[in-house]
Design a protein around this motif. Sequence first.
Motif, short mmCIF file in Angstrom:
data_model
loop_
_atom_site.label_atom_id
_atom_site.label_comp_id
_atom_site.label_asym_id
_atom_site.label_seq_id
_atom_site.Cartn_x
_atom_site.Cartn_y
_atom_site.Cartn_z
N VAL A 40 0.85 -1.20 0.00
CA VAL A 40 0.00 0.00 0.00
C VAL A 40 0.88 1.25 0.00
O VAL A 40 0.62 2.22 -0.71
CB VAL A 40 -0.95 0.01 1.22
N ALA A 41 1.95 1.21 0.78
CA ALA A 41 2.84 2.39 0.85
C ALA A 41 3.66 2.53 -0.42
O ALA A 41 3.86 3.64 -0.92
CB ALA A 41 3.77 2.26 2.06
N LEU A 42 4.10 1.42 -0.96
CA LEU A 42 4.97 1.47 -2.15
C LEU A 42 4.21 1.88 -3.41
O LEU A 42 4.76 2.48 -4.31
CB LEU A 42 5.64 0.11 -2.36
N GLU A 43 2.90 1.56 -3.45
CA GLU A 43 2.13 1.78 -4.68
C GLU A 43 1.31 3.06 -4.69
O GLU A 43 0.64 3.38 -5.66
CB GLU A 43 1.19 0.59 -4.93
N ASN A 44 1.31 3.79 -3.57
CA ASN A 44 0.46 4.98 -3.49
C ASN A 44 1.26 6.23 -3.13
O ASN A 44 2.33 6.13 -2.55
CB ASN A 44 -0.64 4.78 -2.44
N GLU A 45 0.64 7.36 -3.45
CA GLU A 45 1.25 8.62 -3.02
C GLU A 45 1.10 8.74 -1.50
O GLU A 45 0.06 8.38 -0.94
CB GLU A 45 0.50 9.77 -3.71
N LEU A 46 2.15 9.23 -0.84
CA LEU A 46 2.10 9.35 0.62
C LEU A 46 2.10 10.83 1.01
O LEU A 46 2.81 11.64 0.42
CB LEU A 46 3.33 8.70 1.27
N LEU A 47 1.30 11.15 2.03
CA LEU A 47 1.35 12.51 2.58
C LEU A 47 1.29 12.39 4.10
O LEU A 47 0.35 11.79 4.64
CB LEU A 47 0.16 13.35 2.07
N GLU A 157 22.06 21.45 9.77
CA GLU A 157 21.86 20.74 8.49
C GLU A 157 20.43 20.91 7.96
O GLU A 157 20.09 20.38 6.90
CB GLU A 157 22.12 19.24 8.70
N CYS A 158 19.57 21.60 8.72
CA CYS A 158 18.15 21.69 8.34
C CYS A 158 17.84 22.87 7.43
O CYS A 158 16.70 23.00 6.98
CB CYS A 158 17.27 21.75 9.58
N ASP A 159 18.81 23.73 7.17
CA ASP A 159 18.63 24.86 6.26
C ASP A 159 17.37 25.67 6.61
O ASP A 159 16.54 25.95 5.74
CB ASP A 159 18.56 24.31 4.81
N PHE A 160 17.26 26.02 7.88
CA PHE A 160 16.07 26.73 8.33
C PHE A 160 15.98 28.14 7.77
O PHE A 160 17.00 28.83 7.65
CB PHE A 160 16.06 26.83 9.87
N GLY A 161 14.77 28.56 7.42
CA GLY A 161 14.50 29.94 7.00
C GLY A 161 13.12 30.30 7.53
O GLY A 161 12.49 29.50 8.23
N TYR A 162 12.65 31.47 7.15
CA TYR A 162 11.32 31.92 7.59
C TYR A 162 10.25 30.95 7.08
O TYR A 162 10.08 30.80 5.88
CB TYR A 162 11.08 33.34 7.08
N ARG A 163 9.61 30.25 7.99
CA ARG A 163 8.58 29.22 7.68
C ARG A 163 9.10 28.22 6.64
O ARG A 163 8.36 27.79 5.75
CB ARG A 163 7.29 29.85 7.15
N ASN A 164 10.37 27.87 6.75
CA ASN A 164 10.97 27.03 5.73
C ASN A 164 12.11 26.18 6.31
O ASN A 164 12.70 26.54 7.33
CB ASN A 164 11.51 27.93 4.61
N SER A 165 12.38 25.06 5.66
CA SER A 165 13.49 24.18 6.06
C SER A 165 13.82 23.27 4.89
O SER A 165 13.10 23.26 3.89
CB SER A 165 13.08 23.30 7.24
N ILE A 166 14.87 22.49 5.05
CA ILE A 166 15.28 21.54 4.01
C ILE A 166 14.15 20.54 3.71
O ILE A 166 14.01 20.06 2.59
CB ILE A 166 16.57 20.81 4.46
N LYS A 172 12.00 17.67 0.21
CA LYS A 172 10.53 17.65 0.34
C LYS A 172 9.95 16.26 0.08
O LYS A 172 10.28 15.63 -0.92
CB LYS A 172 9.94 18.65 -0.65
N GLY A 173 9.13 15.79 1.02
CA GLY A 173 8.45 14.51 0.83
C GLY A 173 9.35 13.30 0.93
O GLY A 173 8.93 12.18 0.61
N GLN A 174 10.59 13.46 1.39
CA GLN A 174 11.50 12.32 1.43
C GLN A 174 11.75 11.74 2.83
O GLN A 174 12.16 10.61 2.97
CB GLN A 174 12.85 12.72 0.82
#
Length: 334
Positions: A40-47, A157-166, A172-174
């Motif tokens: 199920v995880a491998l075959e579908n989009e995950l969020l 290592e998280c590359d933090f910014g205003y309301r943002n990060s790596i 993203k999504g990894q």
Amino acid sequence: MLVENYSLLHRNTFGIDVNTRYFFEYNTVEELQCFLQCSVALENELLHIGGGSNLLFLSDFKGVILHSKIKGITCVKEDDEFAYLRVGAGEVWDDFVQYAVEKGLGGVENLSFIPGEVGAAPVQNIGAYGVEAKDVIYQVETIEIKTSKHKTFLAAECDFGYRNSIFKKSLKGQFIVTYVTFCLRKSPIFNTEYSSLREKIASLGNVSLSAVREIVIEIRREKLPNPKEIGSAGSFFMNPVVEKTLASKLKEMYPAMPMHKVNEGVKLSAGWLIEQTGWKGYTEGCVGVYEKQALVLINKGGGTGADVAKLSEKIQQSVYEKFNVKIKSEVIFV
Ligand code: EPU
């Protein structure tokens, strides 16, 4: 636990009534790792979601929504100055803030009453009243989706910014956040420079962690809708950062425009820009702009994600026409 055709109505603070094909909730890192290897995880989009306080669902989700119930707050290291608290991604953010304040540990009190869960805090580097999550994050433990392997990111290592990060940029999504370790001060250094906070603290005379927390809660209650009563995702737009030349032109035309210098340029207040274009308190069917804070779009019940998205585009357009400034949504459209 894997559920099919699950309603997301109570899983997003906007209160948008949509379903997900699959919903998977887990209590441990091992359960998550095991799930990531199944078909199920491998075959579908995950969020992956947290408290669903920063999402706008435009339609039913065809893949798998994941949610962490990894709990626990443990002091993993301590020295004369600092205590390091390792917190499960599934802890409610404000429960953690309350815990820290009760233990006399400083650093997150300004971030009181922000909706959502701990796992989302590093992803979008939550912030309020002059403090950002990055100021107190020591490290972020994650699982890589592709390999199910552990990877720990130190704050640098998280590359933090205003309301943002790596985790919103190149990765993203990894990765899925499982634990966050915060470095908190045993002798708090108070950050009360933010004007609305400073005024209220001054009237108090004596600063303490619990006083700051109470004042922040009071300010937020006054300005922001209670998600239990009115659907919203807090600030819908980010405050735009513009080049100095545009900022000085705008200052000439609109002397009252709030501005402050940041590394990248000049930060404007999206709430002010939206209010000046006449949107504050506006309603259109079930959706609208909150009457006490123009940065917040609301769903009074029954509104769809598309209704909110349509309104947000109109607002962006009129702010651009009047001020030549593009405002971007902070909320993620799904
Ligand atoms: N303003 C207006 N009209 C409005 C709203 C704001 O003129 O309707 C002006 C205010 O007068 C003030 C300035 O804009 O001069 C800033 O307003 P405020 O202090 O309310 O903060 P904000 O910039 O609107 C940001 C965060 C909030 C956070 C507060 C306090 C973003 C996108 N939002 O809002 O975060 O609580 O500062 O630090 O950065 C959230 O992200 O969901 C959130 C609520």
